[in-house]
Write a protein that holds these residues in place. Structure first.
Motif, PDB file in Angstrom:
ATOM      1  N   ASN A 208       0.978  -9.963   6.048  1.00  0.00           N
ATOM      2  CA  ASN A 208       0.852  -8.809   5.220  1.00  0.00           C
ATOM      3  C   ASN A 208      -0.261  -8.119   6.205  1.00  0.00           C
ATOM      4  N   ARG A 209      -0.317  -8.118   7.274  1.00  0.00           N
ATOM      5  CA  ARG A 209      -1.554  -7.613   7.922  1.00  0.00           C
ATOM      6  C   ARG A 209      -0.819  -6.109   8.705  1.00  0.00           C
ATOM      7  N   GLN A 214      -5.517  -5.408   3.340  1.00  0.00           N
ATOM      8  CA  GLN A 214      -4.440  -6.407   3.025  1.00  0.00           C
ATOM      9  C   GLN A 214      -3.969  -6.022   1.608  1.00  0.00           C
ATOM     10  N   ARG A 216      -3.206  -7.643  -1.546  1.00  0.00           N
ATOM     11  CA  ARG A 216      -3.507  -8.886  -2.272  1.00  0.00           C
ATOM     12  C   ARG A 216      -3.119  -9.195  -3.863  1.00  0.00           C
TER      13      ARG A 216
END
Length: 282
Positions: A208-209, A214, A216
């Motif tokens: 997910n970068r 990010q 979360r």
């Protein structure tokens, strides 16, 4: 035969426009292979289409809706879409200047995209995407692209597909930023598809970068809260996400459809087949 794999031999072919575009970049979590499972669940008609996490654009291009609002937090990605829409010929000219060697890859990767023209920025985005390892887009905490060279010898683009993409993107209004940003003005006549970075499953599937920040647990909770608000206003939506107890809990009360997926990003082949969810409020 996929249009993205078609050979284009001369620059004079730029006048050719295909009926429907396909994604011109590779994106982790892309939906191209899942369209046949996802699209039949979408409403048959709606006035405007919203996609707050556009990514590679598989669903957007497949729908080819007459009016769309598209967003992503990745500014370089949105700039690439804008450049293709406004001057894909210029982007192609810049792409043709780029050579696929490790030395050139590292040199181009080190360039700050904000320091060059929109067309060069788009060309370098596409080039890096097609020549880096596994076609990832990954950045460090400073927002700098840091994927290694991929040792791939393949075409960066197909002219016909970029021409078709330019045509499809003329129907779009773009925003850059948080996923709520592009939903201002949405009504019950519209439809929104959310395809966020997935909630963690473990291992390489947790990629997910895409931006310096990010996505979360807190962001997933905020997305679920927004979906509840939209539902209360009679606005139809669909959400793709991982099939986990956490996601099922925060979207409790809505409809779940199972989607069978294969994620090539996972280095272990036995872990590439996964079950995903398509969550619907209609």
């Amino acid at each position: 035969m996929s249009i993205i794999n078609m050979e284009v031999s001369t620059f004079s072919d730029l006048s050719v426009v295909t009926p429907k575009a396909e994604p011109f970049i590779k994106w982790a979590g892309g939906k191209q292979a899942l369209l046949a499972q996802i699209l039949p669940h979408f409403p048959k008609s709606f006035e405007r289409y919203y996609e707050p996490f556009i990514g590679g654009g598989s669903v957007f291009f497949a729908l080819n809706h007459h009016k769309a609002f598209v967003n992503d937090e990745n500014e370089w990605l949105i700039d690439t879409y804008k450049a293709i829409r406004d001057n894909y010929v210029g982007v192609v000219r810049e792409l043709d200047k780029l050579t696929n060697t490790r030395e050139d890859f590292l040199r181009i990767r080190a360039i700050d995209p904000r320091s060059i023209s929109l067309e060069k920025r788009a060309a370098q985005f596409i080039y890096l995407n097609k020549t880096c390892f596994r076609g990832l887009f990954r950045v460090n905490k400073k927002g700098q692209f840091n994927v290694p060279y991929g040792e791939y010898q393949r075409r960066y683009y197909a002219v016909e597909n970029l021409a078709a993409a330019a045509n499809a993107l003329k129907k779009v209004e773009f925003t850059v930023g948080d996923f709520e940003k592009c939903l201002i003005g949405i009504t019950s006549n519209d439809f929104v598809y959310f395809d966020p970075p997935y909630f963690k499953l473990g291992g390489y599937s947790d990629f997910n970068r895409y931006t310096a920040g990010q996505f979360r647990e807190a962001e997933h909770l905020r997305l679920a809260s927004l979906c509840n608000e939209l539902d209360a206003e009679g606005i139809r939506w669909a959400v793709s996400n991982s099939d986990t107890p956490f996601i099922r809990e925060i979207f409790k009360g809505f409809r779940f459809e199972n989607i069978k997926a294969r994620r090539e990003i996972n280095l272990k082949s036995q872990d590439r087949n996964v079950n995903e969810l398509l969550i619907l409020n209609y």
